[in-house]
Scaffold this motif. Structure first.
Motif, short mmCIF file in Angstrom:
data_model
loop_
_atom_site.label_atom_id
_atom_site.label_comp_id
_atom_site.label_asym_id
_atom_site.label_seq_id
_atom_site.Cartn_x
_atom_site.Cartn_y
_atom_site.Cartn_z
N ALA A 3 14.52 3.89 -6.12
CA ALA A 3 15.67 4.72 -6.51
C ALA A 3 16.86 4.44 -5.59
O ALA A 3 18.01 4.50 -6.01
CB ALA A 3 15.28 6.20 -6.46
N LYS A 4 16.56 4.09 -4.35
CA LYS A 4 17.64 3.82 -3.39
C LYS A 4 18.12 2.38 -3.46
O LYS A 4 19.12 2.03 -2.84
CB LYS A 4 17.12 4.06 -1.96
N LEU A 22 0.81 -1.21 0.00
CA LEU A 22 0.00 0.00 0.00
C LEU A 22 0.85 1.27 0.00
O LEU A 22 0.34 2.37 0.15
CB LEU A 22 -0.96 -0.01 1.19
N ASP A 23 2.15 1.14 -0.20
CA ASP A 23 2.99 2.33 -0.35
C ASP A 23 2.48 3.12 -1.55
O ASP A 23 2.10 2.54 -2.57
CB ASP A 23 4.46 1.94 -0.61
N ASP A 24 2.48 4.45 -1.46
CA ASP A 24 2.00 5.22 -2.60
C ASP A 24 3.08 5.27 -3.69
O ASP A 24 4.23 4.89 -3.47
CB ASP A 24 1.56 6.63 -2.18
N SER A 25 2.69 5.77 -4.87
CA SER A 25 3.58 5.63 -6.01
C SER A 25 4.89 6.40 -5.83
O SER A 25 5.95 5.97 -6.27
CB SER A 25 2.87 6.05 -7.30
N LYS A 26 4.79 7.52 -5.12
CA LYS A 26 6.01 8.30 -4.90
C LYS A 26 6.99 7.55 -4.00
O LYS A 26 8.19 7.53 -4.23
CB LYS A 26 5.64 9.61 -4.19
N THR A 27 6.44 6.95 -2.95
CA THR A 27 7.28 6.19 -2.02
C THR A 27 7.94 5.03 -2.76
O THR A 27 9.12 4.73 -2.55
CB THR A 27 6.43 5.65 -0.85
#
Ligand SMILES: N[C@@H](Cc1ccc(O)cc1)C(=O)O
Length: 548
Positions: A242-243, A231-236
């Protein structure tokens, strides 16, 4: 599909399978019956897509698929799910798993869903458990559970019973084979050995690869940086990917490529697609297209595909899978269920803003402005600066004298990761190697590694010391602690930074507020106790002492 084609589809992308001949034999006569079980513990993460994708293959190959929500197992494994929450957790799992299956295009009405306790308490099953208890050695039971059941210092009997029940489930769910992560291997071979002793048939076993954690080791429900929540949002998701570790040209150790291989491409193939598109702005050369996983793999290996582009493509593909799940979980009912099944820690500080605002943290004013009361916490991200530190329980496995420095020891410390960390500490004046070995301690994991006289130290041991600095002692984690247990501060929970930026002086800001309490030596930050899920942290004799 003929039996050979079915077999190929059922076993594609697996790490390993046992009992292939028996499977082939059955396939000559009828379709296979399989089950996959999951203990209803922490919130499922994207690693679960690996198993779901495989179940989709199996369904396509005509298998009768059962999903087991192993509620009793969640309890037997160190009460990972407490008794009061067990039903809610099971409901949550059911909702999440069904949402995942729907998202990857699996018709859920074709599956059978079973809750463990619905049959595991029957008279017949119970008697079988006792029969097994009478013939399985403690040694075998312990070995079987070693990779699955949480390993603690004084293990409970429930952890020994766990593999017995998992073996029996194969008989009671009436299947030909059990499927699970390769971490289940020892339980699977245990089942193969013992079911025949009870007069039951030995089953086949299929094992999927485990998705590596984003930060290196395995994806773990308890390490927020290693996992992407469904359920993490798309930005997260974008930020976490990225990391993630993804080194140019490195195809052997690459969680992103694994994810494409075992999830994205198989799902595409079930939907008769094979073209994978990485969206890219015109000025960077425009979109890139790949036909099949091999072509992505080779391009990456030959350094023709850049890590940033690979990550970007994977992020879009993953977000596309997660979007329907997020939508489903927006419903009022599921929001309520989520909160009830996983009650948020009391008075959690707002997490969202913590990341960017730490530049002010080095100013003493910012750090001193707050009082230790939870009420003062809210709003101000710097007030929870302590949550940026990654402090966990470690177990000292080995100690040796530093080859080039008289005051230093070099330790190997298990901090709950795949490999122990090497840590250098200036403790030679204060304690002997024997006093250190085997001890449970607290370590700060996310300082920038420092090389001390030629040995790189990958963490820092936290100790209490008196004002004269003549006595130094370890902080003692609560009883039953296990390596990797995280320390938190009530009202200041948050996600630690993966690696602290030395320029931001987070440690330097926080450390002066670390003290042991007068009277009972409990470790404190601004008057708030150092705490893990298992209890509070103390020094053994030093009260009112500093901690570093
Ligand atoms: N051991 C599985 C859960 C499980 C429990 C019982 C079973 O029959 C099957 C699987 C896990 O780690 O999640």
């Amino acid at each position: 599909m003929n039996p050979d084609e079915k077999f190929t589809l059922i076993t594609r992308n697996l790490q390993e399978y046992l009992g292939g001949d028996e499977m082939k034999k059955i396939l000559q006569e009828r379709d296979l019956k399989v089950y996959w079980g999951t203990a209803t513990t922490g919130k499922p993460h994207i690693g679960y897509f690996v198993a779901m994708t495989k179940l989709a293959d199996m369904l396509q190959a005509g298998c009768h698929v059962t999903i087991l929500f192993a509620d009793l197992h969640a309890y037997l494994d160190n009460m990972k799910a407490p008794w009061e929450l067990l039903r809610l957790r099971t409901k949550y799992y059911e909702a999440v798993i069904k949402a995942m299956l729907t998202s990857i295009g699996v018709p859920i009405e074709k599956l059978r869903f079973v809750i463990g306790s619905s049959y595991q308490l029957s008279e017949k099953y119970t008697l079988d458990v006792y029969k097994m208890l009478a013939m399985v050695t403690e040694h075998d039971a312990k070995k079987a559970g070693a990779e699955v059941v949480k390993q603690v210092e004084s293990p409970f009997m429930s952890g020994l019973v766990y593999p017995l029940l998992q073996a029996l489930d194969e008989e009671y769910l009436d299947v030909d084979m059990q499927f699970g992560g390769v971490d289940q291997r020892k339980i699977f071979t245990f089942a193969e050995k013992y079911l025949p002793h009870l007069g039951y048939k030995k089953r086949a076993h299929l094992m999927n690869v485990m998705l590596g954690g984003l930060s290196g080791s395995k994806m773990s429900s308890s390490d927020p940086d290693s996992k992407i929540d469904l359920l993490d949002d798309s930005k997260t998701v974008r930020k976490k990917l990225a990391k993630a570790f993804c080194e140019e040209g490195n195809v052997d150790d690459n969680p992103i490529l694994s994810f494409l291989k075992v999830v994205i491409f198989p799902i595409m193939s079930l939907q008769n697609q094979s073209t994978f598109v990485i969206q890219r702005a015109e000025k960077f050369g425009g979109n890139i297209q790949f036909e099949g996983f091999e072509s992505v793999f080779n391009a990456f290996k030959d350094k023709k595909l850049h890590p940033a582009d690979l990550k970007s493509g994977a992020t879009d593909a993953l977000n596309a899978l997660l979007e329907p799940i997020r939508k489903i979980f927006e419903s009022e009912e599921l929001v309520k269920l989520t909160n009830e099944a996983y009650p948020p820690p009391p008075k959690a500080a707002p997490k969202a803003k913590v990341a960017k605002q730490d530049s002010a943290a080095s100013s003493p004013k910012a750090a001193k402005a707050t009082t230790p009361t939870a009420a003062a916490v809210v709003e101000d991200a710097d007030a929870s600066i302590v949550s940026k530190l990654d402090i966990v329980v470690g177990k000292i496995l080995e100690v040796s004298a530093h080859p080039d420095a008289d005051s230093l020891y070099v330790e190997k410390i298990d901090v709950g990761e795949a490999e122990p960390r090497t840590v250098v500490s200036g403790l030679r004046k204060y304690m002997t190697m024997e006093e250190m070995k085997g001890k449970h301690v607290l370590v700060l994991k996310n300082l920038k590694p420092a090389t001390m006289r030629g040995v790189k130290s990958m963490a820092m041991l936290l100790c209490a010391s008196n004002a004269e600095n003549t006595v130094v002692e370890f902080l003692i984690p609560p009883a039953n602690s296990a390596p990797g247990d995280r320390v938190f501060f009530k009202g200041h929970e948050g996600t630690p930074e993966p690696l602290l930026n030395p320029k931001k002086k987070v440690w330097e800001t926080v450390q002066p507020d670390f003290k042991t309490r007068e009277g009972d030596c409990v470790a404190l930050w601004k008057g708030i106790e150092f705490q893990t899920e298992k209890g509070i942290v103390k020094a053994s004799t030093l009260a009112g002492a500093s901690i570093r």
